[in-house]
Write an enzyme that holds these catalytic residues in place. Structure first.
Site, PDB file in Angstrom:
ATOM      1  N   ARG A 271       1.709   0.864  15.071  1.00 50.79           N
ATOM      2  CA  ARG A 271       1.354   0.733  13.652  1.00 50.79           C
ATOM      3  C   ARG A 271       1.816  -0.617  13.116  1.00 50.79           C
ATOM      4  O   ARG A 271       2.608  -1.302  13.739  1.00 50.79           O
ATOM      5  CB  ARG A 271       1.973   1.879  12.847  1.00 50.79           C
ATOM      6  CG  ARG A 271       3.471   1.868  12.836  1.00 50.79           C
ATOM      7  CD  ARG A 271       4.059   3.147  12.270  1.00 50.79           C
ATOM      8  NE  ARG A 271       4.005   3.180  10.815  1.00 50.79           N
ATOM      9  CZ  ARG A 271       4.917   3.812  10.047  1.00 50.79           C
ATOM     10  NH1 ARG A 271       5.932   4.462  10.608  1.00 50.79           N
ATOM     11  NH2 ARG A 271       4.821   3.836   8.736  1.00 50.79           N
TER      12      ARG A 271
ATOM     13  N   TRP B 236       7.033   0.015   3.892  1.00 50.94           N
ATOM     14  CA  TRP B 236       7.505   0.735   2.705  1.00 50.94           C
ATOM     15  C   TRP B 236       8.879   1.334   2.942  1.00 50.94           C
ATOM     16  O   TRP B 236       9.573   1.699   2.013  1.00 50.94           O
ATOM     17  CB  TRP B 236       6.498   1.805   2.274  1.00 50.94           C
ATOM     18  CG  TRP B 236       6.668   3.139   2.956  1.00 50.94           C
ATOM     19  CD1 TRP B 236       6.140   3.510   4.152  1.00 50.94           C
ATOM     20  CD2 TRP B 236       7.427   4.257   2.488  1.00 50.94           C
ATOM     21  NE1 TRP B 236       6.521   4.794   4.460  1.00 50.94           N
ATOM     22  CE2 TRP B 236       7.308   5.279   3.449  1.00 50.94           C
ATOM     23  CE3 TRP B 236       8.184   4.511   1.347  1.00 50.94           C
ATOM     24  CZ2 TRP B 236       7.927   6.518   3.319  1.00 50.94           C
ATOM     25  CZ3 TRP B 236       8.804   5.758   1.226  1.00 50.94           C
ATOM     26  CH2 TRP B 236       8.668   6.736   2.203  1.00 50.94           C
TER      27      TRP B 236
ATOM     28  N   SER C 296      -1.463  27.230  -4.845  1.00 53.06           N
ATOM     29  CA  SER C 296      -1.154  28.637  -5.119  1.00 53.06           C
ATOM     30  C   SER C 296      -1.708  29.100  -6.461  1.00 53.06           C
ATOM     31  O   SER C 296      -1.765  30.295  -6.727  1.00 53.06           O
ATOM     32  CB  SER C 296       0.364  28.864  -5.091  1.00 53.06           C
ATOM     33  OG  SER C 296       0.890  28.407  -3.869  1.00 53.06           O
TER      34      SER C 296
ATOM     35  N   THR D  52       6.963  27.076   6.019  1.00 56.35           N
ATOM     36  CA  THR D  52       5.635  26.502   5.804  1.00 56.35           C
ATOM     37  C   THR D  52       4.565  27.456   6.323  1.00 56.35           C
ATOM     38  O   THR D  52       3.519  27.645   5.691  1.00 56.35           O
ATOM     39  CB  THR D  52       5.520  25.135   6.504  1.00 56.35           C
ATOM     40  OG1 THR D  52       6.685  24.369   6.191  1.00 56.35           O
ATOM     41  CG2 THR D  52       4.285  24.386   6.041  1.00 56.35           C
TER      42      THR D  52
ATOM     43  N   HIS E  11      13.361  11.784   3.439  1.00 59.77           N
ATOM     44  CA  HIS E  11      12.746  13.042   3.836  1.00 59.77           C
ATOM     45  C   HIS E  11      12.552  14.008   2.672  1.00 59.77           C
ATOM     46  O   HIS E  11      11.448  14.513   2.478  1.00 59.77           O
ATOM     47  CB  HIS E  11      13.393  13.711   5.044  1.00 59.77           C
ATOM     48  CG  HIS E  11      12.404  14.669   5.633  1.00 59.77           C
ATOM     49  ND1 HIS E  11      11.360  14.242   6.404  1.00 59.77           N
ATOM     50  CD2 HIS E  11      12.205  15.970   5.414  1.00 59.77           C
ATOM     51  CE1 HIS E  11      10.578  15.264   6.662  1.00 59.77           C
ATOM     52  NE2 HIS E  11      11.059  16.332   6.083  1.00 59.77           N
TER      53      HIS E  11
ATOM     54  N   LYS F   9       3.865  30.122   3.894  1.00 59.73           N
ATOM     55  CA  LYS F   9       2.988  29.713   2.800  1.00 59.73           C
ATOM     56  C   LYS F   9       1.526  29.742   3.243  1.00 59.73           C
ATOM     57  O   LYS F   9       0.664  30.267   2.536  1.00 59.73           O
ATOM     58  CB  LYS F   9       3.352  28.315   2.304  1.00 59.73           C
ATOM     59  CG  LYS F   9       4.761  28.232   1.762  1.00 59.73           C
ATOM     60  CD  LYS F   9       4.964  27.044   0.859  1.00 59.73           C
ATOM     61  CE  LYS F   9       4.307  27.238  -0.474  1.00 59.73           C
ATOM     62  NZ  LYS F   9       4.990  28.190  -1.335  1.00 59.73           N
TER      63      LYS F   9
ATOM     64  N   SER G 130      13.282   6.112 -14.035  1.00 56.65           N
ATOM     65  CA  SER G 130      12.161   6.854 -14.616  1.00 56.65           C
ATOM     66  C   SER G 130      12.010   8.217 -13.958  1.00 56.65           C
ATOM     67  O   SER G 130      11.862   9.240 -14.640  1.00 56.65           O
ATOM     68  CB  SER G 130      10.879   6.026 -14.460  1.00 56.65           C
ATOM     69  OG  SER G 130       9.752   6.850 -14.382  1.00 56.65           O
ATOM     70  N   SER G 131      12.069   8.248 -12.618  1.00 50.75           N
ATOM     71  CA  SER G 131      11.911   9.522 -11.904  1.00 50.75           C
ATOM     72  C   SER G 131      13.019  10.501 -12.266  1.00 50.75           C
ATOM     73  O   SER G 131      12.774  11.693 -12.444  1.00 50.75           O
ATOM     74  CB  SER G 131      11.962   9.307 -10.396  1.00 50.75           C
ATOM     75  OG  SER G 131      10.834   8.629  -9.981  1.00 50.75           O
TER      76      SER G 131
ATOM     77  N   GLU H   5      12.075  13.065  -0.180  1.00 49.53           N
ATOM     78  CA  GLU H   5      11.008  12.392  -0.924  1.00 49.53           C
ATOM     79  C   GLU H   5       9.620  12.844  -0.448  1.00 49.53           C
ATOM     80  O   GLU H   5       8.730  13.064  -1.261  1.00 49.53           O
ATOM     81  CB  GLU H   5      11.145  10.869  -0.754  1.00 49.53           C
ATOM     82  CG  GLU H   5       9.943  10.049  -1.166  1.00 49.53           C
ATOM     83  CD  GLU H   5       9.689  10.039  -2.661  1.00 49.53           C
ATOM     84  OE1 GLU H   5      10.606  10.369  -3.423  1.00 49.53           O
ATOM     85  OE2 GLU H   5       8.551   9.698  -3.053  1.00 49.53           O
TER      86      GLU H   5
ATOM     87  N   HIS I  34      15.140  12.873  12.048  1.00 51.93           N
ATOM     88  CA  HIS I  34      13.988  12.992  12.953  1.00 51.93           C
ATOM     89  C   HIS I  34      13.041  11.803  12.795  1.00 51.93           C
ATOM     90  O   HIS I  34      12.107  11.657  13.556  1.00 51.93           O
ATOM     91  CB  HIS I  34      13.256  14.330  12.756  1.00 51.93           C
ATOM     92  CG  HIS I  34      12.584  14.500  11.443  1.00 51.93           C
ATOM     93  ND1 HIS I  34      12.480  15.710  10.818  1.00 51.93           N
ATOM     94  CD2 HIS I  34      11.977  13.620  10.622  1.00 51.93           C
ATOM     95  CE1 HIS I  34      11.842  15.562   9.668  1.00 51.93           C
ATOM     96  NE2 HIS I  34      11.521  14.305   9.540  1.00 51.93           N
ATOM     97  N   HIS I  35      13.285  10.966  11.772  1.00 58.99           N
ATOM     98  CA  HIS I  35      12.516   9.723  11.649  1.00 58.99           C
ATOM     99  C   HIS I  35      13.091   8.633  12.541  1.00 58.99           C
ATOM    100  O   HIS I  35      12.543   7.546  12.598  1.00 58.99           O
ATOM    101  CB  HIS I  35      12.531   9.237  10.194  1.00 58.99           C
ATOM    102  CG  HIS I  35      11.873  10.193   9.243  1.00 58.99           C
ATOM    103  ND1 HIS I  35      10.546  10.099   8.917  1.00 58.99           N
ATOM    104  CD2 HIS I  35      12.349  11.255   8.558  1.00 58.99           C
ATOM    105  CE1 HIS I  35      10.239  11.074   8.061  1.00 58.99           C
ATOM    106  NE2 HIS I  35      11.306  11.788   7.832  1.00 58.99           N
TER     107      HIS I  35
ATOM    108  N   HIS J 219       0.841  -1.196   0.000  1.00 57.97           N
ATOM    109  CA  HIS J 219       0.000   0.000   0.000  1.00 57.97           C
ATOM    110  C   HIS J 219       0.880   1.251   0.000  1.00 57.97           C
ATOM    111  O   HIS J 219       0.692   2.156  -0.807  1.00 57.97           O
ATOM    112  CB  HIS J 219      -0.931  -0.003   1.214  1.00 57.97           C
ATOM    113  CG  HIS J 219      -1.546   1.338   1.523  1.00 57.97           C
ATOM    114  ND1 HIS J 219      -2.530   1.894   0.741  1.00 57.97           N
ATOM    115  CD2 HIS J 219      -1.289   2.242   2.503  1.00 57.97           C
ATOM    116  CE1 HIS J 219      -2.864   3.079   1.242  1.00 57.97           C
ATOM    117  NE2 HIS J 219      -2.120   3.319   2.312  1.00 57.97           N
TER     118      HIS J 219
ATOM    119  N   TYR K 281       8.860  15.680   0.649  1.00 57.28           N
ATOM    120  CA  TYR K 281       8.625  17.017   0.108  1.00 57.28           C
ATOM    121  C   TYR K 281       8.404  16.974  -1.391  1.00 57.28           C
ATOM    122  O   TYR K 281       7.709  17.833  -1.944  1.00 57.28           O
ATOM    123  CB  TYR K 281       9.765  17.962   0.491  1.00 57.28           C
ATOM    124  CG  TYR K 281       9.758  18.256   1.983  1.00 57.28           C
ATOM    125  CD1 TYR K 281       8.629  17.948   2.736  1.00 57.28           C
ATOM    126  CD2 TYR K 281      10.835  18.811   2.633  1.00 57.28           C
ATOM    127  CE1 TYR K 281       8.584  18.194   4.096  1.00 57.28           C
ATOM    128  CE2 TYR K 281      10.795  19.052   4.006  1.00 57.28           C
ATOM    129  CZ  TYR K 281       9.671  18.741   4.729  1.00 57.28           C
ATOM    130  OH  TYR K 281       9.638  18.977   6.063  1.00 57.28           O
TER     131      TYR K 281
ATOM    132  N   ASP L 142       6.475  21.921 -26.209  1.00 60.41           N
ATOM    133  CA  ASP L 142       6.479  20.560 -25.648  1.00 60.41           C
ATOM    134  C   ASP L 142       7.531  20.529 -24.556  1.00 60.41           C
ATOM    135  O   ASP L 142       8.118  21.549 -24.225  1.00 60.41           O
ATOM    136  CB  ASP L 142       6.814  19.527 -26.744  1.00 60.41           C
ATOM    137  CG  ASP L 142       6.242  18.150 -26.410  1.00 60.41           C
ATOM    138  OD1 ASP L 142       6.657  17.588 -25.379  1.00 60.41           O
ATOM    139  OD2 ASP L 142       5.376  17.666 -27.149  1.00 60.41           O
TER     140      ASP L 142
END
Lengths: 532, 293
Positions: A457, A148, A275, A335, A260, A338, A176-177, A262, A309-310, A83, A264, A112
């Site tokens: 979890r 994951w 925006s 943040t 991290h 924003k 690809s990315s 990722e 921090h993870h 998932h 963002y 293009d």
């Protein structure tokens, strides 16, 4: 300058040397057209969203009541893992790349993408990568079951055989990315219409420029870490094995150095979309355009120095805990800028509440909620209580579902009329919104409570006192899941037929994309527009 | 910024073929490695090989078409800018790939190995392997049965020093070649390119010699613990990039023989030069942090 006001005559599709799309399947297999590729990305993302969503419903069905009733714990682990992987790499990221493909050339006045053939390659790798990933579920020993985040040694010493397929799948989706990101950067830096200076770029373009930079910086690190896993599993190295002088925690450091930025990558384009939408429906220019640009850039740069921090509970020296705690809290500043600017844009605006605006407003409120729980998690001493509980699950689902996913929905409702030439059914759109809004909050809000009370979890069973909140969350998940069918029905009806959209579509909309006809012709801006 | 018209290529079969190739290679490689570790027969190598064949076909076809289009004058200054951006960011992504492995090296050297040895903030880990002493190069691993360590490491002042000289010289000679191309001195261009390739080939030969010495005489292998793991992964990926770069240089030399490139228009050549300098810079980092320090 927040928006570009253009009083151009409509740029028509009158280039005689260009022709329309090719016929049949070949159009999609061989295409070099950014609109075709954008559509394929979006459809692919929707399919993955549905598959990943079904896995989420398996999880929620099992957790509807305490005890083990529907699935084996081993299969439950595969579901949580797949998932996450499918939603992150298959649904959210391709959706944003699809939006970039459609909108970046239209918004900067380019014919293009910069490298159209590589663009097609970036897309067509994805179906193969996810075929490999999904096929692993049917292999002996089952699919990936280590979450994951695939922490070693769960994903090395104790992993099922299918982990090797997972590793190579990650390799090619990373390729690809990276190619997709290179293409977007090259397009933005090199293909802007004359007069489209950097500080006139629409914010969606700006956020994607910065996101693409993040992608190029961290996807190779992901490739590196899965390569180390591959070597540990098959070639006897000891990167993540302390018996040979390595360290399992090293895995977490490298993974989160990728991970991290990722997260963002999955939210900055959302900032761009919001925006764009809020000024349109507030009928005011975006408040603080340049501060928005600098805020996104600061968030992106800070994302490289907050990864641990993870891992507050993993056993880091105190200086590390303190550094990563304060660095993380620093992110709240840009943040906050924003969120302030979005609200200031709406302040005394002539607001209307069409479906894209509803999703955008829900984004601002609920993403901010997710941001606040993130701040709570950033406090290292408090995190020892929250770590690996449902509080974390609540936090990241608040930023990813009513954050990233709602922004994608908002973007779809906002730009679909430009893509298909038809107006979407507003009643169905609002129904979809309210069902999703209620469903999402019913699913994820109770998770804060069970998490703070200590429910871990990724476990298929739980103590009795969590039963009520869990059954509520499961009901919410099914409401949210099935309400997406309303969206799909609405889109299908819209593509087939529907009321004709005007070229500007929304009366408050500004920007180059609204100067081309609806639906946007197959080739746009073959001659660059002039921008004042 | 923008020119008045822009070349958008026609439909192309190469990307989808390349995707099929990558899909087959990924699946085939996973089948092969799993079978190898489980010590059983597998059709993986054929799937992998099939993927490679298609990829080679794509590489020749795609680049061939690209060169053809350029010869027809379909490219313009703006497309040139896109290619430059593309190559630049591709090299940046490669830098980040190496950064992951350098990061791993720094982490184990500065933090985790001393911790297992009982020093520093997390020195309590030493309880796991009582009596283990942290050294670098790590010749005695915590568990010598599982990871048997090595008798010694490669002396930086012999082959690696020579290799450093070779690679830096090759970076200079490729620049001479580039200048010769810009001055339209074709003979000098061919000479300096050929010399660069010879230097690269000698580098690769020495690297192979060094690996042989490590495996045969020093017992320094992938399995010999974290020193061997970081040593071989860093130098191995670098060597692989040198190999790729050499193939690229060789292709450029052949194109020079065929009369390709003009003093004003030779981006493919420049891109290969950039790549070669990148490989060179990574080597300097390796020589410093892997071999000397």
């Amino acid at each position: 300058m927040a928006t570009v006001d253009i009083d151009l005559p409509h740029v028509k599709d009158d280039d005689s040397h260009h022709h329309g799309p090719a016929k049949g399947l070949g159009r999609w297999l061989y295409t070099t057209n950014h609109k075709d590729i954008g559509s394929m990305y979006l459809i692919f993302s929707l399919c993955m969203f549905m598959i990943g969503g079904m896995m989420a419903l398996v999880i929620r069905a099992e957790l509807f009541q305490p005890g083990l009733q529907l699935v084996e714990p081993g299969f439950f682990n595969q579901m949580t893992t797949m998932h996450g992987l499918i939603m992150v790499f298959g649904a959210v990221m391709p959706a944003f790349v699809g939006l970039a493909n459609w909108m970046v050339p239209l918004q900067i006045g380019a014919p293009d993408m910069a490298l159209p053939r590589m663009n097609n390659w970036s897309f067509w790798i994805l179906p193969f990568a996810f075929l490999i990933l999904l096929s692993s579920l049917f292999m002996p020993g089952g699919g990936p079951n280590f979450g994951w985040t695939f922490y070693a040694p769960l994903s090395t010493t104790y992993a099922p055989d299918s982990v090797t397929f997972f590793i190579f799948g990650v390799h090619i989706m990373g390729a690809s990315s990276i190619m997709g990101a290179i293409n977007i950067i090259a397009t933005i830096l090199n293909m802007r219409a004359p007069g489209m200076t950097m500080m006139k770029l629409p914010l969606f373009v700006w956020t994607w420029l910065i996101t693409a930079f993040l992608l190029i910086a961290v996807m190779p690190v992901l490739a590196g870490v899965v390569t180390m896993m591959l070597m540990d599993i098959h070639f006897g190295t000891s990167f993540f094995n302390a018996a040979g002088g390595g360290d399992p925690v090293l895995f977490q450091h490298i993974f989160w150095f990728f991970g991290h930025p990722e997260v963002y990558i999955m939210i900055l384009p959302a900032f761009g979309i919001i925006s764009e939408i809020i000024p349109t429906f507030a009928r005011k220019r975006l408040f603080g355009y340049s501060s928005m640009v600098y805020a996104v850039a600061s968030i992106a740069l800070l994302s490289f120095v907050v990864w641990a921090h993870h891992m507050f509970t993993v056993g880091m020296p105190l200086v590390g805990e303190v550094f990563f705690m304060f660095a993380t809290m620093l992110i709240a500043v840009p943040t906050g800028v924003k969120v302030f600017n979005w609200i200031a844009t709406m302040f005394r605006g002539s607001m209307t509440f069409e479906t894209p605006m509803l999703f955008a407003l829900a984004f601002v409120v609920l993403f901010t909620l997710g941001g606040f729980s993130g701040l709570m998690l950033a406090i290292a001493p408090a995190d020892f209580q929250y770590h690996d509980t449902y509080f974390v699950v609540a936090h990241f689902h608040y930023v990813l579902v009513p954050g990233a996913i709602f922004s994608i929905m908002a973007a779809a409702y906002y730009w679909l009329p430009k893509w298909t030439g038809h107006v979407l059914n507003e009643t169905m759109g609002k129904t979809h919104f309210w069902l999703s809004f209620v469903g999402v909050n019913l699913t994820f809000f109770p998770m804060h409570f069970v998490g703070l009370a200590g429910m871990p979890r990724r476990i298929p069973d739980y103590a009795l006192q969590f039963a009520d909140f869990n059954s509520m969350a499961s009901v919410g998940a099914f409401i949210f899941g099935f309400s997406q069918l309303v969206f799909i029905y609405n889109v299908v009806q819209n593509v087939r037929a529907g009321q004709k959209a005007t070229d500007r579509v929304w009366e408050g909309a500004h920007g180059l994309e609204w100067t081309v006809p609806s639906p946007a012709p197959y080739h746009t801006f073959s001659t660059p527009p002039k921008i004042d | 910024m923008s020119n008045s018209t822009y070349y958008v290529p026609e439909q192309s079969k190469w990307p989808i073929l390349a995707s099929i190739a990558l899909g087959l290679m990924a699946y085939g490689a996973a089948m092969t490695f799993n079978a190898m570790t489980a010590d059983r027969e597998s059709t993986g190598p054929f799937v992998l090989g099939g993927g490679f064949l298609i990829l080679f076909y794509v590489i020749f076809g795609w680049f061939g078409q690209q060169i053809e289009e350029e010869a027809q004058g379909l490219h313009n200054a703006q497309l040139d800018g896109s290619y430059r951006q593309g190559m630049l960011w591709f090299i940046f992504s490669e830098v980040m790939f190496f950064a992951a492995f350098f990061g791993a090296l720094f982490y184990v050297r500065v933090l985790s190995v001393p911790w297992i040895g009982g020093e520093g903030a997390k020195g309590v880990t030493n309880m796991l392997w009582d009596g283990f002493e942290a050294t670098w190069p790590l010749l005695v691993t915590p568990d010598m049965k599982q990871f048997p360590g090595a008798k010694g490491v490669i002396d930086p002042w012999h082959l690696p020093l020579l290799n450093t000289a070779l690679l830096i010289t090759s970076s200079v000679t490729v620049t001479f070649a580039h200048h010769a191309l810009k001055d339209n001195k074709r003979k000098a261009l061919e000479f300096w390119m050929a010399l660069t390739i010879i230097l690269a080939a000698v580098f690769l030969y020495f690297q192979a010699t060094e690996y042989h010495e490590a495996y045969a005489e020093l017992g320094l292998t992938l399995e010999s613990g974290i020193y061997g793991a970081t040593f071989f992964m860093l130098t191995g990926f670098h060597g692989f990039h040198v190999l790729l770069g050499t193939v690229m240089l060789f292709t450029m030399l052949i194109r020079c023989f065929d009369g390709h490139f003009t003093p004003g228009n030779h981006f493919a050549f420049e891109a290969v030069c950039w790549y070669w300098h990148f490989v060179d810079v990574v080597w300097v980092g390796l020589f410093l942090f892997v071999y000397i320090l």
